[in-house]
Scaffold this motif. Structure first.
Motif, PDB file in Angstrom:
ATOM      1  N   SER A  11       0.833  -1.206   0.000  1.00  0.00           N
ATOM      2  CA  SER A  11       0.000   0.000   0.000  1.00  0.00           C
ATOM      3  C   SER A  11       0.867   1.256   0.000  1.00  0.00           C
ATOM      4  N   TRP A  12       2.026   1.195   0.660  1.00  0.00           N
ATOM      5  CA  TRP A  12       2.934   2.353   0.628  1.00  0.00           C
ATOM      6  C   TRP A  12       3.526   2.551  -0.760  1.00  0.00           C
ATOM      7  N   TRP A  13       3.952   1.477  -1.415  1.00  0.00           N
ATOM      8  CA  TRP A  13       4.498   1.586  -2.783  1.00  0.00           C
ATOM      9  C   TRP A  13       3.435   2.125  -3.735  1.00  0.00           C
ATOM     10  N   LEU A  14       2.221   1.617  -3.597  1.00  0.00           N
ATOM     11  CA  LEU A  14       1.133   2.066  -4.464  1.00  0.00           C
ATOM     12  C   LEU A  14       0.770   3.527  -4.199  1.00  0.00           C
ATOM     13  N   LEU A  15       0.802   3.933  -2.942  1.00  0.00           N
ATOM     14  CA  LEU A  15       0.528   5.331  -2.602  1.00  0.00           C
ATOM     15  C   LEU A  15       1.573   6.254  -3.222  1.00  0.00           C
ATOM     16  N   LEU A  16       2.840   5.864  -3.150  1.00  0.00           N
ATOM     17  CA  LEU A  16       3.898   6.678  -3.768  1.00  0.00           C
ATOM     18  C   LEU A  16       3.731   6.731  -5.288  1.00  0.00           C
ATOM     19  N   ALA A  17       3.420   5.592  -5.900  1.00  0.00           N
ATOM     20  CA  ALA A  17       3.203   5.562  -7.352  1.00  0.00           C
ATOM     21  C   ALA A  17       2.027   6.454  -7.724  1.00  0.00           C
ATOM     22  N   TRP A  18       0.959   6.401  -6.927  1.00  0.00           N
ATOM     23  CA  TRP A  18      -0.211   7.247  -7.179  1.00  0.00           C
ATOM     24  C   TRP A  18       0.165   8.721  -7.079  1.00  0.00           C
ATOM     25  N   MET A  19       0.947   9.089  -6.051  1.00  0.00           N
ATOM     26  CA  MET A  19       1.336  10.493  -5.866  1.00  0.00           C
ATOM     27  C   MET A  19       2.167  10.994  -7.049  1.00  0.00           C
ATOM     28  N   ILE A  20       3.048  10.169  -7.562  1.00  0.00           N
ATOM     29  CA  ILE A  20       3.857  10.550  -8.725  1.00  0.00           C
ATOM     30  C   ILE A  20       2.960  10.732  -9.946  1.00  0.00           C
ATOM     31  N   ALA A  21       2.020   9.815 -10.143  1.00  0.00           N
ATOM     32  CA  ALA A  21       1.109   9.915 -11.293  1.00  0.00           C
ATOM     33  C   ALA A  21       0.236  11.160 -11.196  1.00  0.00           C
ATOM     34  N   LEU A 135       8.190   1.371  -8.657  1.00  0.00           N
ATOM     35  CA  LEU A 135       7.360   1.153  -7.474  1.00  0.00           C
ATOM     36  C   LEU A 135       6.388  -0.009  -7.674  1.00  0.00           C
ATOM     37  N   LEU A 136       5.857  -0.148  -8.884  1.00  0.00           N
ATOM     38  CA  LEU A 136       4.961  -1.274  -9.155  1.00  0.00           C
ATOM     39  C   LEU A 136       5.708  -2.604  -9.105  1.00  0.00           C
ATOM     40  N   PHE A 137       6.967  -2.599  -9.518  1.00  0.00           N
ATOM     41  CA  PHE A 137       7.770  -3.830  -9.436  1.00  0.00           C
ATOM     42  C   PHE A 137       8.067  -4.219  -7.997  1.00  0.00           C
ATOM     43  N   LEU A 138       8.064  -3.237  -7.080  1.00  0.00           N
ATOM     44  CA  LEU A 138       8.302  -3.536  -5.678  1.00  0.00           C
ATOM     45  C   LEU A 138       7.107  -4.219  -5.011  1.00  0.00           C
ATOM     46  N   CYS A 139       5.941  -4.092  -5.606  1.00  0.00           N
ATOM     47  CA  CYS A 139       4.741  -4.733  -5.049  1.00  0.00           C
ATOM     48  C   CYS A 139       4.863  -6.241  -5.222  1.00  0.00           C
ATOM     49  N   ARG A 140       4.536  -6.944  -4.180  1.00  0.00           N
ATOM     50  CA  ARG A 140       4.598  -8.405  -4.214  1.00  0.00           C
ATOM     51  C   ARG A 140       3.246  -8.986  -3.849  1.00  0.00           C
ATOM     52  N   ALA A 141       2.995 -10.169  -4.339  1.00  0.00           N
ATOM     53  CA  ALA A 141       1.764 -10.879  -3.979  1.00  0.00           C
ATOM     54  C   ALA A 141       1.892 -11.409  -2.545  1.00  0.00           C
TER      55      ALA A 141
END
Length: 145
Positions: A11-21, A135-141
């Motif tokens: 969720s932190w990686w996705l939040l950072l990716a969202w903020m950049i977008a 950041l999306l690559f850092l997300c793991r299942a």
């Protein structure tokens, strides 16, 4: 790591990716609509791939949904490829004969194509796409037992 820890990290990686977008989208809109600098053809194509990202990454960040990378990475990859080509044009590394953005519309080589007179817009776009992709690559299942 437990599933909960993985989801929290994602969720932190996705939040950072969202903020950049969101930042990249707002900057593109500011440059085009407020400063009145019409985008070239390559800028338009980059916008096509950047503008949906704040919406889908925002939903994914809210839901801590790491599966978004399967949907967002194609947008990021294509946008980054266009931005990389655009950056090569900006720095004069692509022959003038195949430069698509100076024949019609604004030129990509002018001072107006920089942020604060230093960072070229095509390079800023490439960096934004690269950061989001990283950041999306850092997300793991999650871990399944």
């Amino acid at each position: 790591m437990t599933n909960h820890e993985i989801e929290e990290r994602n969720s932190w990686w996705l939040l950072l990716a969202w903020m950049i977008a969101v930042a990249a989208t707002l900057i593109a809109l500011f440059v085009g609509e407020i400063l009145g600098q019409a985008p070239c053809n390559l800028c338009w194509f980059q916008r096509v791939f950047m503008f949906p990202l704040p919406i889908i990454l925002g939903i994914a960040a809210f839901r801590a949904d790491s599966a978004i990378r399967f949907y967002a990475l194609p947008l990021v990859g294509i946008g980054a490829a266009i931005a990389a080509f655009h950056t090569l044009i900006y720095f004069g590394l692509v022959e003038e004969a195949i430069t698509p953005c100076t024949r019609t519309g604004p030129s990509c080589a002018g001072e107006a194509m920089t942020i604060l007179g230093t960072v070229p817009l095509p390079l800023a776009s490439l960096l934004a796409f690269a950061a989001i992709g990283g950041l999306l690559f850092l997300c793991r299942a999650g871990v399944y037992r």
